[in-house]
Design a protein around this motif. Sequence first.
Motif, PDB file in Angstrom:
ATOM      1  N   ALA A   1      -6.251  -2.492  -6.871  1.00 20.21           N
ATOM      2  CA  ALA A   1      -5.115  -1.589  -6.623  1.00 20.21           C
ATOM      3  C   ALA A   1      -5.459  -0.600  -5.517  1.00 20.21           C
ATOM      4  O   ALA A   1      -4.628  -0.326  -4.646  1.00 20.21           O
ATOM      5  N   ASN A   2      -6.668  -0.074  -5.516  1.00 21.48           N
ATOM      6  CA  ASN A   2      -7.076   0.866  -4.472  1.00 21.48           C
ATOM      7  C   ASN A   2      -7.101   0.199  -3.104  1.00 21.48           C
ATOM      8  O   ASN A   2      -6.682   0.795  -2.107  1.00 21.48           O
ATOM      9  N   GLU A   3      -7.577  -1.039  -3.039  1.00 17.91           N
ATOM     10  CA  GLU A   3      -7.585  -1.777  -1.763  1.00 17.91           C
ATOM     11  C   GLU A   3      -6.155  -2.003  -1.276  1.00 17.91           C
ATOM     12  O   GLU A   3      -5.848  -1.823  -0.096  1.00 17.91           O
ATOM     13  N   ILE A   4      -5.256  -2.365  -2.191  1.00 20.91           N
ATOM     14  CA  ILE A   4      -3.860  -2.625  -1.824  1.00 20.91           C
ATOM     15  C   ILE A   4      -3.174  -1.345  -1.369  1.00 20.91           C
ATOM     16  O   ILE A   4      -2.413  -1.348  -0.393  1.00 20.91           O
ATOM     17  N   LYS A   5      -3.449  -0.236  -2.045  1.00 25.60           N
ATOM     18  CA  LYS A   5      -2.874   1.052  -1.617  1.00 25.60           C
ATOM     19  C   LYS A   5      -3.280   1.366  -0.178  1.00 25.60           C
ATOM     20  O   LYS A   5      -2.465   1.853   0.616  1.00 25.60           O
ATOM     21  N   ASP A   6      -4.536   1.080   0.168  1.00 22.47           N
ATOM     22  CA  ASP A   6      -4.996   1.312   1.549  1.00 22.47           C
ATOM     23  C   ASP A   6      -4.228   0.442   2.544  1.00 22.47           C
ATOM     24  O   ASP A   6      -3.821   0.917   3.608  1.00 22.47           O
ATOM     25  N   ILE A   7      -4.015  -0.817   2.189  1.00 19.05           N
ATOM     26  CA  ILE A   7      -3.282  -1.731   3.083  1.00 19.05           C
ATOM     27  C   ILE A   7      -1.846  -1.244   3.261  1.00 19.05           C
ATOM     28  O   ILE A   7      -1.333  -1.151   4.381  1.00 19.05           O
ATOM     29  N   VAL A   8      -1.187  -0.921   2.155  1.00 19.70           N
ATOM     30  CA  VAL A   8       0.207  -0.468   2.201  1.00 19.70           C
ATOM     31  C   VAL A   8       0.310   0.823   3.006  1.00 19.70           C
ATOM     32  O   VAL A   8       1.228   0.996   3.818  1.00 19.70           O
ATOM     33  N   ARG A   9      -0.628   1.722   2.825  1.00 21.45           N
ATOM     34  CA  ARG A   9      -0.650   2.989   3.577  1.00 21.45           C
ATOM     35  C   ARG A   9      -0.852   2.714   5.068  1.00 21.45           C
ATOM     36  O   ARG A   9      -0.158   3.290   5.911  1.00 21.45           O
ATOM     37  N   ASP A  10      -1.782   1.815   5.402  1.00 24.04           N
ATOM     38  CA  ASP A  10      -2.051   1.490   6.815  1.00 24.04           C
ATOM     39  C   ASP A  10      -0.815   0.948   7.522  1.00 24.04           C
ATOM     40  O   ASP A  10      -0.622   1.185   8.720  1.00 24.04           O
ATOM     41  N   PHE A  11       0.034   0.226   6.801  1.00 22.95           N
ATOM     42  CA  PHE A  11       1.242  -0.344   7.403  1.00 22.95           C
ATOM     43  C   PHE A  11       2.468   0.542   7.215  1.00 22.95           C
ATOM     44  O   PHE A  11       3.567   0.172   7.619  1.00 22.95           O
ATOM     45  N   GLY A  12       2.317   1.692   6.594  1.00 23.19           N
ATOM     46  CA  GLY A  12       3.426   2.626   6.423  1.00 23.19           C
ATOM     47  C   GLY A  12       4.537   2.103   5.526  1.00 23.19           C
ATOM     48  O   GLY A  12       5.718   2.364   5.774  1.00 23.19           O
ATOM     49  N   LEU A  13       4.176   1.399   4.464  1.00 20.53           N
ATOM     50  CA  LEU A  13       5.178   0.758   3.606  1.00 20.53           C
ATOM     51  C   LEU A  13       5.381   1.454   2.268  1.00 20.53           C
ATOM     52  O   LEU A  13       6.091   0.943   1.405  1.00 20.53           O
ATOM     53  N   PHE A  14       4.776   2.623   2.074  1.00 18.93           N
ATOM     54  CA  PHE A  14       4.832   3.282   0.768  1.00 18.93           C
ATOM     55  C   PHE A  14       6.230   3.690   0.337  1.00 18.93           C
ATOM     56  O   PHE A  14       6.519   3.732  -0.849  1.00 18.93           O
ATOM     57  N   ASN A  15       7.125   3.991   1.249  1.00 23.24           N
ATOM     58  CA  ASN A  15       8.446   4.505   0.880  1.00 23.24           C
ATOM     59  C   ASN A  15       9.515   3.426   0.756  1.00 23.24           C
ATOM     60  O   ASN A  15      10.678   3.730   0.550  1.00 23.24           O
TER      61      ASN A  15
END
Length: 125
Positions: A55-69
Amino acid sequence: QSQTSLAFTTDTWTSCATVGYLTWTVHFIDNLWQLRHYVLATIEVKDHHKGENLANEIKDIVRDFGLFNIPVSGITTDNAANMVTMSTHLDWPHTCIRFFAHTLQLSVKALLKIIEITNAAPAAS
């Protein structure tokens, strides 16, 4: 492009050299109603394949691509316990969808083992 919803697929595996990897793929329908999918990352997982680490690795990927919102309509995984745990540690509402083909494969494998044992029992008599 701005998307109203995204779906993801993910899997982990260990190489012959015992190196762990994770791949994270995004899926969406674009403004022209074309299904699009892109592998966002294939990364080495340095920690164990525990759900919280993934989950922590995926959060980093999602954050890097600006997809959190962007809302997530689903995450397709296999049936491994670490994937179920991973989905509970992600910080956005989503649906974890277990991959049916994996469930089917596990069921067939269990059935074949029963058949093998049943066929071996008369031979042992």
